[in-house]
Design a protein around this motif. Structure first.
Motif, PDB file in Angstrom:
ATOM      1  N   LEU A 108       5.840   4.192  45.827  1.00  0.00           N
ATOM      2  CA  LEU A 108       5.439   3.773  44.477  1.00  0.00           C
ATOM      3  C   LEU A 108       4.609   4.867  43.802  1.00  0.00           C
ATOM      4  O   LEU A 108       4.794   5.173  42.622  1.00  0.00           O
ATOM      5  CB  LEU A 108       4.640   2.472  44.546  1.00  0.00           C
ATOM      6  CG  LEU A 108       5.470   1.198  44.760  1.00  0.00           C
ATOM      7  CD1 LEU A 108       4.567   0.010  45.050  1.00  0.00           C
ATOM      8  CD2 LEU A 108       6.343   0.916  43.547  1.00  0.00           C
ATOM      9  N   LEU A 109       3.697   5.444  44.580  1.00  0.00           N
ATOM     10  CA  LEU A 109       2.878   6.529  44.018  1.00  0.00           C
ATOM     11  C   LEU A 109       3.743   7.726  43.633  1.00  0.00           C
ATOM     12  O   LEU A 109       3.507   8.358  42.599  1.00  0.00           O
ATOM     13  CB  LEU A 109       1.821   6.967  45.042  1.00  0.00           C
ATOM     14  CG  LEU A 109       0.608   6.045  45.149  1.00  0.00           C
ATOM     15  CD1 LEU A 109      -0.205   6.368  46.392  1.00  0.00           C
ATOM     16  CD2 LEU A 109      -0.267   6.191  43.907  1.00  0.00           C
TER      17      LEU A 109
ATOM     18  N   VAL B 225       5.718   2.072  51.563  1.00  0.00           N
ATOM     19  CA  VAL B 225       6.165   1.501  50.283  1.00  0.00           C
ATOM     20  C   VAL B 225       5.213   1.947  49.181  1.00  0.00           C
ATOM     21  O   VAL B 225       5.631   2.365  48.096  1.00  0.00           O
ATOM     22  CB  VAL B 225       6.220  -0.045  50.366  1.00  0.00           C
ATOM     23  CG1 VAL B 225       6.426  -0.640  48.985  1.00  0.00           C
ATOM     24  CG2 VAL B 225       7.323  -0.489  51.310  1.00  0.00           C
ATOM     25  N   GLN B 226       3.934   1.915  49.481  1.00  0.00           N
ATOM     26  CA  GLN B 226       2.947   2.318  48.469  1.00  0.00           C
ATOM     27  C   GLN B 226       3.033   3.813  48.185  1.00  0.00           C
ATOM     28  O   GLN B 226       2.871   4.243  47.038  1.00  0.00           O
ATOM     29  CB  GLN B 226       1.545   1.933  48.931  1.00  0.00           C
ATOM     30  CG  GLN B 226       1.384   0.421  49.039  1.00  0.00           C
ATOM     31  CD  GLN B 226      -0.068  -0.012  49.217  1.00  0.00           C
ATOM     32  OE1 GLN B 226      -0.970   0.805  49.238  1.00  0.00           O
ATOM     33  NE2 GLN B 226      -0.267  -1.316  49.336  1.00  0.00           N
TER      34      GLN B 226
ATOM     35  N   LEU C 113      -2.056  -2.056  43.617  1.00  0.00           N
ATOM     36  CA  LEU C 113      -1.632  -0.681  43.344  1.00  0.00           C
ATOM     37  C   LEU C 113      -0.768  -0.639  42.085  1.00  0.00           C
ATOM     38  O   LEU C 113      -0.959   0.211  41.209  1.00  0.00           O
ATOM     39  CB  LEU C 113      -0.848  -0.139  44.541  1.00  0.00           C
ATOM     40  CG  LEU C 113      -0.282   1.271  44.359  1.00  0.00           C
ATOM     41  CD1 LEU C 113      -1.395   2.299  44.336  1.00  0.00           C
ATOM     42  CD2 LEU C 113       0.717   1.610  45.456  1.00  0.00           C
TER      43      LEU C 113
ATOM     44  N   GLU D  44       4.288  -1.006  54.807  1.00  0.00           N
ATOM     45  CA  GLU D  44       3.772  -1.263  53.471  1.00  0.00           C
ATOM     46  C   GLU D  44       3.027  -0.032  52.933  1.00  0.00           C
ATOM     47  O   GLU D  44       3.041   0.227  51.735  1.00  0.00           O
ATOM     48  CB  GLU D  44       2.878  -2.508  53.491  1.00  0.00           C
ATOM     49  CG  GLU D  44       2.672  -3.164  52.133  1.00  0.00           C
ATOM     50  CD  GLU D  44       3.967  -3.620  51.450  1.00  0.00           C
ATOM     51  OE1 GLU D  44       4.996  -3.786  52.131  1.00  0.00           O
ATOM     52  OE2 GLU D  44       3.942  -3.795  50.228  1.00  0.00           O
TER      53      GLU D  44
ATOM     54  N   THR E 102      -0.289  -4.043  47.601  1.00  0.00           N
ATOM     55  CA  THR E 102       0.719  -3.401  46.741  1.00  0.00           C
ATOM     56  C   THR E 102       0.625  -3.905  45.307  1.00  0.00           C
ATOM     57  O   THR E 102       0.768  -3.133  44.352  1.00  0.00           O
ATOM     58  CB  THR E 102       2.115  -3.650  47.337  1.00  0.00           C
ATOM     59  OG1 THR E 102       2.134  -3.159  48.676  1.00  0.00           O
ATOM     60  CG2 THR E 102       3.196  -2.955  46.534  1.00  0.00           C
TER      61      THR E 102
ATOM     62  N   LEU F 251      -1.480   1.466  38.739  1.00  0.00           N
ATOM     63  CA  LEU F 251      -0.559   2.475  38.219  1.00  0.00           C
ATOM     64  C   LEU F 251      -0.131   2.139  36.797  1.00  0.00           C
ATOM     65  O   LEU F 251      -0.039   3.020  35.941  1.00  0.00           O
ATOM     66  CB  LEU F 251       0.677   2.573  39.115  1.00  0.00           C
ATOM     67  CG  LEU F 251       0.445   3.054  40.544  1.00  0.00           C
ATOM     68  CD1 LEU F 251       1.755   3.146  41.304  1.00  0.00           C
ATOM     69  CD2 LEU F 251      -0.265   4.396  40.554  1.00  0.00           C
TER      70      LEU F 251
END
Lengths: 213, 178
Positions: B56-57, B52-53, A6, B49, A3, A10
């Motif tokens: 976020l995306l 969760v990602q 990521l 998780e 994460t 982003l």
């Protein structure tokens, strides 16, 4: 991917387009759809004879203005619904005035029409044109609105689609009313509403299908 | 609560004007909150998780729908709830076979079938980075699913499934190019 990675990826991306672009896109979508609808209307139906004279009667004018107002409020609501957690606000509170006013018009007409004429006025002679025409005329506008709203983030896709359908149907009904010679609220308050309801349902289905993200 | 929303608002506002540092801080700050939302809807820790990602995306893709001045917290929760519900619904609708049962069979997948294609590099650009990484590690570098999983924080079975799915997609892409 972790994460953390990521987030780093982003964060490194360029900034998004400015927030107002959703409204602009929706405006463009509605105008594009409206153009198709107007062409369709002119090609197949066209305005009634003596349109100007007819519209000088407030009861006839209401047939055009009410759906137009509805389209305005429903459009604002559709846009709000395309942003997560934005409350429906003022348009959400005043949109009810339109059906209330249409209901009042209906009951006023019920009183003002002779008992023997009520059923004739209510049934009219064109429901088989009115309902499909308003529904079909709403579709290009609905498509334009839905296309634009895909750039938003509607968290209730069916509801957003229904609101877009309502806005599109309002515009379509306003345009159709320029053709329609059924001037009694006993007719248009009922059958226009039915057509708008159908188009709203189509909007809900389309929203569920195309507004998911 | 309001403090937090204000802080997020300030960060996201700067982020949307192009400040990468503020954006990273914003995402880091909201991740634990998203994790809590996802965990609240989930019956197992499995794949949490990943979701969760996904959230976020989604926040990343839809960050322009937040207008400066609007409270960030409700906006964020609405997206997180929507995406979490969506993710669980999709996972429910998808193949319901427990991954670990599948893992034994997937192990038979001959590594290097589409990976032998001359334009693998180009194909890999067509799929998401994470899957491409798994294909590279397992199919090209010959790492075991367990090693890759340990490195990426995924279970061995999840790596195998991801690898298998990526290969299927690559095959499809290779097929459509010919």
């Amino acid at each position: 991917m972790k994460t953390e990675d990521l987030i780093a990826t982003l964060a490194a991306e360029p900034a998004p387009p400015p927030a107002a672009s959703l409204e602009r896109r929706a405006g463009l979508g509605a105008v594009a759809g409206l153009a198709v609808t107007v062409v369709l209307f002119l090609a197949v139906l066209g305005p009634r004879a003596n349109l100007g004279a007819a519209l000088s009667d407030p009861v006839v004018l209401a047939k055009t203005l009410m759906p137009l107002l509805l389209a305005l409020f429903a459009g604002a609501l559709a846009l709000r619904s395309a942003r997560p957690a934005v409350p429906s606000g003022v348009p959400g509170r005043i949109v009810w005035l339109v059906p209330a006013a249409v209901g009042a018009l209906f009951f006023w007409a019920l009183g003002a029409t002779e008992a023997g004429q009520r059923l004739v006025a209510f049934l009219g002679h064109s429901t088989q044109v009115c309902i499909p025409a308003i529904t079909v005329l709403s579709l290009p506008i609905l498509a334009g609105l839905i296309h634009a709203m895909r750039g938003g983030a509607p968290v209730h896709p069916a509801r957003s689609g229904a609101l877009a359908g309502l806005a599109a149907a309002g515009m379509a009904a306003a345009i159709y009313s320029l053709f329609c010679t059924e001037d009694s609220p006993l007719f248009y308050a009922v059958w226009y509403s039915v057509a708008i309801g159908v188009a709203t349902g189509i909007g809900a289905v389309a929203g569920r299908r195309f507004l998911r993200w | 609560m309001t403090d937090r929303s204000d802080r997020w608002g300030a960060l996201l506002g700067r982020a949307n004007r192009g400040e990468a540092v503020a954006y990273a801080a914003f995402l880091q700050d909201v991740t634990p909150v998203i994790r809590t939302i996802v965990r609240g809807r989930s019956s197992s820790e499995f794949e949490n998780e990943d979701i969760v990602q996904e959230v976020l995306l989604a926040i990343h893709a839809k960050r322009h729908t937040w207008r400066e001045g609007d409270p960030v917290a409700p906006w964020l929760y609405a997206i997180a709830r929507y995406k979490t519900a969506d993710a669980f619904r999709r996972r429910k609708g998808a193949v319901q076979v427990p991954i670990d049962d599948l893992a034994e069979r997937l192990a038979d997948e001959a590594p290097g079938d589409p990976t032998a294609a001359r334009d693998l590099g180009r194909l890999l650009e067509g799929i998401d980075e994470r899957s491409a990484g798994i294909v590279r590690a397992v199919g090209v570098e010959g790492e075991s699913a367990g090693e890759v999983g340990a490195r990426m924080g995924m279970s061995e079975g999840a790596v195998r499934v991801a690898y298998h799915r990526a290969l299927t997609r690559l095959k499809k892409m290779a097929g459509s190019k010919e």
